[in-house]
Design an enzyme around this catalytic site. Structure first.
Site, PDB file in Angstrom:
ATOM      1  N   LYS A   4       0.882  -1.172   0.000  1.00  0.00           N
ATOM      2  CA  LYS A   4       0.000   0.000   0.000  1.00  0.00           C
ATOM      3  C   LYS A   4       0.915   1.216   0.000  1.00  0.00           C
ATOM      4  CE  LYS A   4      -4.249   1.476   2.192  1.00  0.00           C
ATOM      5  NZ  LYS A   4      -4.972   1.742   0.965  1.00  0.00           N
TER       6      LYS A   4
HETATM    7  N1  PMP Z   1      -7.307  -2.800  -2.754  1.00  0.00           N
HETATM    8  C1  PMP Z   1      -6.791  -1.568  -2.767  1.00  0.00           C
HETATM    9  C2  PMP Z   1      -6.006  -1.113  -3.947  1.00  0.00           C
HETATM   10  C3  PMP Z   1      -6.982  -0.706  -1.662  1.00  0.00           C
HETATM   11  O1  PMP Z   1      -6.485   0.526  -1.671  1.00  0.00           O
HETATM   12  C4  PMP Z   1      -7.755  -1.163  -0.567  1.00  0.00           C
HETATM   13  C5  PMP Z   1      -7.981  -0.258   0.606  1.00  0.00           C
HETATM   14  N2  PMP Z   1      -6.993  -0.396   1.579  1.00  0.00           N
HETATM   15  C6  PMP Z   1      -8.272  -2.471  -0.605  1.00  0.00           C
HETATM   16  C7  PMP Z   1      -8.024  -3.259  -1.717  1.00  0.00           C
HETATM   17  C8  PMP Z   1      -9.014  -3.041   0.555  1.00  0.00           C
HETATM   18  O2  PMP Z   1      -8.142  -3.348   1.614  1.00  0.00           O
HETATM   19  P1  PMP Z   1      -8.593  -3.324   3.138  1.00  0.00           P
HETATM   20  O3  PMP Z   1      -9.787  -4.184   3.241  1.00  0.00           O
HETATM   21  O4  PMP Z   1      -7.440  -3.877   3.874  1.00  0.00           O
HETATM   22  O5  PMP Z   1      -8.882  -1.902   3.471  1.00  0.00           O
END
Ligand code: PMP
Length: 302
Positions: free
Chosen positions: A154
């Protein structure tokens, strides 16, 4: 004035400023998280959702980028709870920790620099609609792949790809983008993971299909398992989206967002489907500490 965590201290937001020379600002090398805390009106308590899991992912991401900070995971969980407390939130909030190379130096590299963490909170209801269903479009932009900018990370730079896809979707009358990976399989949304439902079974792309390993994705797989809804992790072809009975996005920001139209085609009968609704109801209770079975997903912030 909001209180934020900056350079190892709680300070007022106006005192948390970085220089225009900050290294990560130039090279997209900051790693971040999106966390939520929910307000439960019935017991007048803020519940922090998956704080530990988010910081574990942040530390994995930091490891990939050779970043080390002074705080450890347990301390960051406490600092985050304290931040929610100090801001006296009595509403749903989004929490944004970001780790960046703070050096005032040029050069895209991951050694010889110093990493710092900053954290702020922000009142946030829905990021995208969670009730009536949204329209999505398959993007003309391809998802990044692991040997380019790893989607597992991320990292700020990767969100150029998300921003391109989301903007294209918005300009074409949709609410959200679905990005395919370099092999043409469905990866995810611009900031969400994706699930499809066919014949009562949930399917989601596997972690090696160039997706972020979503924390909400895991939580949904747990809810499905506990409710005898079969879940499969396997690659999904584009046209499987069109013939799915139900499709939904999930993520910390997005929560659970039903998709009722993709590329101008109705999904199922064009309404929010029963399996999506069921999972959504359980999820929204769980995040406010109302489901005993999932009480360990949250910490109450007193
Ligand atoms: N994919 C991407 C590209 C994201 O930015 C996010 C948000 N964090 C998610 C999936 C979902 O991840 P999470 O459930 O851990 O927030």
């Amino acid at each position: 004035m909001a209180i934020v965590y900056f350079e190892n201290r709680f300070v007022s937001e106006e005192n948390a400023k970085v220089s225009i020379k900050t290294n990560s600002f130039h090279y997209g090398t900051a790693v971040f998280e999106g966390i939520r805390a929910y307000y439960n009106r019935e017991d007048d308590t803020m519940y922090g959702l998956f704080f530990k899991e988010h910081y574990q992912r942040l530390f994995q991401n930091m490891r990939i980028l050779n970043m080390e900070i002074e705080e450890n995971i347990d301390q960051l969980v406490e600092i985050t709870a304290e931040l929610v407390k100090r801001n006296n939130h009595k509403e749903d909030v989004y929490i944004r920790p970001i780790v960046y190379f703070s050096d005032l130096a040029i050069g895209p590299k991951l050694i010889g620099y110093t990493a710092k963490i900053a954290i702020y909170t922000l009142p946030l209801g829905d990021y995208i609609d969670t009730n009536k269903g949204i329209k999505a479009k398959v993007s003309s932009w391809t998802r990044l792949s692991d040997n380019m900018i790893p989607p597992r990370l991320k990292v700020t730079g990767a969100y150029v790809n998300s921003a391109m896809a989301k903007t294209e979707a918005l300009l074409n009358g949709a609410d959200e983008a679905i990005v395919l990976n370099q092999h043409g399989y469905v990866a995810e949304g611009s900031a969400e993971n994706i699930f499809i439902v066919r014949n009562g079974k949930l399917t989601t792309p596997p972690v090696n299909d160039d997706i972020l390993e979503g924390i909400t994705r895991s939580a949904i797989m747990q809810i499905a398992k506990d409710n005898s809804i079969p879940v499969v992790e396997r690659s999904i072809s584009r046209t499987e989206l069109y013939v799915a009975d139900e499709v939904f996005f999930c993520g910390t920001g997005a929560q659970i967002s039903p998709v009722i139209e993709i590329d101008n085609k109705k999904i199922g009968n064009g309404d929010v489907g029963p399996i999506t609704s069921k999972i959504k109801d359980i999820y929204f209770d769980a995040v406010r500490g109302k489901v005993k079975r999932y009480r360990d997903w949250v910490i109450s912030i007193k």
